[in-house]
Design a protein around this motif. Structure first.
Motif, PDB file in Angstrom:
ATOM      1  N   ASP A  95       0.868  -1.175   0.000  1.00  0.00           N
ATOM      2  CA  ASP A  95       0.000   0.000   0.000  1.00  0.00           C
ATOM      3  C   ASP A  95       0.907   1.229   0.000  1.00  0.00           C
ATOM      4  O   ASP A  95       1.566   1.526   1.005  1.00  0.00           O
ATOM      5  N   GLU A 115       0.333   4.383   0.128  1.00  0.00           N
ATOM      6  CA  GLU A 115       0.025   5.410   1.116  1.00  0.00           C
ATOM      7  C   GLU A 115       0.545   5.009   2.500  1.00  0.00           C
ATOM      8  O   GLU A 115       1.024   5.843   3.262  1.00  0.00           O
ATOM      9  N   GLU A 116       0.474   3.724   2.786  1.00  0.00           N
ATOM     10  CA  GLU A 116       1.030   3.241   4.048  1.00  0.00           C
ATOM     11  C   GLU A 116       2.554   3.386   4.036  1.00  0.00           C
ATOM     12  O   GLU A 116       3.169   3.757   5.046  1.00  0.00           O
ATOM     13  N   ARG A 133       4.208   5.661   2.424  1.00  0.00           N
ATOM     14  CA  ARG A 133       4.474   7.091   2.587  1.00  0.00           C
ATOM     15  C   ARG A 133       4.370   7.501   4.061  1.00  0.00           C
ATOM     16  O   ARG A 133       5.203   8.249   4.573  1.00  0.00           O
ATOM     17  N   ARG A 134       3.333   6.985   4.745  1.00  0.00           N
ATOM     18  CA  ARG A 134       3.146   7.326   6.159  1.00  0.00           C
ATOM     19  C   ARG A 134       4.329   6.851   6.997  1.00  0.00           C
ATOM     20  O   ARG A 134       4.783   7.556   7.908  1.00  0.00           O
ATOM     21  N   HIS A 135       4.833   5.676   6.687  1.00  0.00           N
ATOM     22  CA  HIS A 135       5.983   5.153   7.439  1.00  0.00           C
ATOM     23  C   HIS A 135       7.216   6.013   7.205  1.00  0.00           C
ATOM     24  O   HIS A 135       7.979   6.296   8.137  1.00  0.00           O
ATOM     25  N   GLU A 150       7.366   9.432   9.077  1.00  0.00           N
ATOM     26  CA  GLU A 150       7.377   9.402  10.536  1.00  0.00           C
ATOM     27  C   GLU A 150       8.701   9.903  11.103  1.00  0.00           C
ATOM     28  O   GLU A 150       8.745  10.412  12.228  1.00  0.00           O
ATOM     29  N   HIS A 170       9.224  -3.680   7.163  1.00  0.00           N
ATOM     30  CA  HIS A 170       7.765  -3.572   7.182  1.00  0.00           C
ATOM     31  C   HIS A 170       7.109  -4.036   5.889  1.00  0.00           C
ATOM     32  O   HIS A 170       5.984  -4.541   5.906  1.00  0.00           O
ATOM     33  N   PHE A 171       7.792  -3.845   4.760  1.00  0.00           N
ATOM     34  CA  PHE A 171       7.150  -4.095   3.470  1.00  0.00           C
ATOM     35  C   PHE A 171       7.869  -5.150   2.625  1.00  0.00           C
ATOM     36  O   PHE A 171       7.464  -5.409   1.495  1.00  0.00           O
TER      37      PHE A 171
END
Length: 310
Positions: free
Chosen positions: A224, A226-227, A229-231, A234, A286-287
């Protein structure tokens, strides 16, 4: 500022595993070629469309496995100046070719099967039973052989799906032969052929959908953006992220690139390296993206970039 590439990706199996895949494919190829020649003769003798359909599918299997062997050899070639990622996409092209071949054979068998349903012909059910029983054994052996290979590879999965579909098809043909011997219902041969067609089309969809997504460089389904990008934002030093792209080079090898706007202080204090390590550890942890290219930029640089920003 600048562009830094971290890692060479993941999802590759080493030389030992690749050699094992080659051996598995070659063993399955020998089994199928020998049985295919036997089955064509039996199909003509018994006047069976189901056996001929299975033989046609097996011919596609043989081509698929030969194509898979070629793709493994091409994918193993090193990178060059004209092919900076090597020829790793060869396995995806092979998987797509396998899927298309299944669709073509399914269409041909469907046409003939409909004709047989409308104008049934006499079929030797006893021959169907014998040949299909042997076919089940041969394809079961080939399926077990390929099940040990690295099926994270779409190429290997394609070869496996071909043979698994053939195994189900022979089981259907065996049932058709029993029905013909027991009841004289010759249309059971054509019905079994249509069952094989449905199995072919299902396998084709399972191959073509991921292959087309990879060839069109779609974002991997398990990522994802957008996810992501959020990570990335941070971290206090990161102000924004744009030109964020992710795609799959080949099976199990996602790639991600992004432009990352960081604070001026990050450049002045020399913390860019630490920030880069943190971001790429985040992407990998994470990804599951071990091959990422991040371009660090100062806030004012955005005004000088060409193209859109996403």
């Amino acid at each position: 500022m600048g562009e830094v590439d971290h890692g060479q990706g993941h999802g590759h199996h080493g030389h030992g595993s690749t050699d094992a895949d080659r051996r598995s494919l070659f063993a399955a190829l020998v089994l199928l070629v020998a049985f295919m020649a036997f089955e064509v003769g039996a199909a003509v003798f018994a006047n069976s469309l189901a056996l001929l359909a299975d033989a046609g599918h097996m011919l596609v299997d043989v081509g698929a496995i030969a194509c898979s062997l070629l793709a493994i050899n091409l994918a193993a070639r090193p990178e060059t100046g004209s092919h900076t990622y090597g020829l790793k996409r060869a396995e995806i092209l092979a998987a797509a070719a396998n899927g298309i071949a299944l669709v073509v054979v399914a269409a041909l068998v469907t046409f003939e099967a409909v004709g047989r349903l409308l104008r049934p012909e006499a079929v030797d059910g006893a021959v169907l039973i014998v040949v299909a029983a042997v076919g089940v054994g041969v394809n079961l052996a080939a399926t077990v052989t390929l099940s040990r290979a690295n099926r994270q590879s779409l190429n290997m999965e394609g070869a496996y799906q071909h043979i698994l579909t053939d195994l189900y098809g022979f089981a259907g043909t065996l049932i058709a032969g029993i029905v013909i011997v027991a009841t004289g219902f010759d249309r059971a041969d054509a019905v079994a052929s249509l069952v094989v067609v449905l199995l072919m089309l299902g396998a084709a969809v399972r191959l073509l959908r991921p292959a087309v997504r990879i060839l069109l460089e779609a974002t991997p389904e398990d990522i994802d953006l957008e996810e992501v990008r959020r990570h990335l934002v941070e971290l206090p030093e990161v102000q924004s992220v744009h030109d964020l792209h992710a795609w799959t080079l080949t099976s199990s090898l996602p790639i991600l690139t992004a432009h990352v706007v960081v604070t001026d202080e990050c450049f002045r204090t020399g913390d860019a390296g630490r920030v880069l390590d943190h971001l790429q550890d985040c992407l990998s942890g994470h990804f599951d993206v071990a091959h990422s290219t991040l371009q660090f930029e100062a806030a004012g640089h955005l005004e000088h970039e060409l193209g859109g920003h996403t």
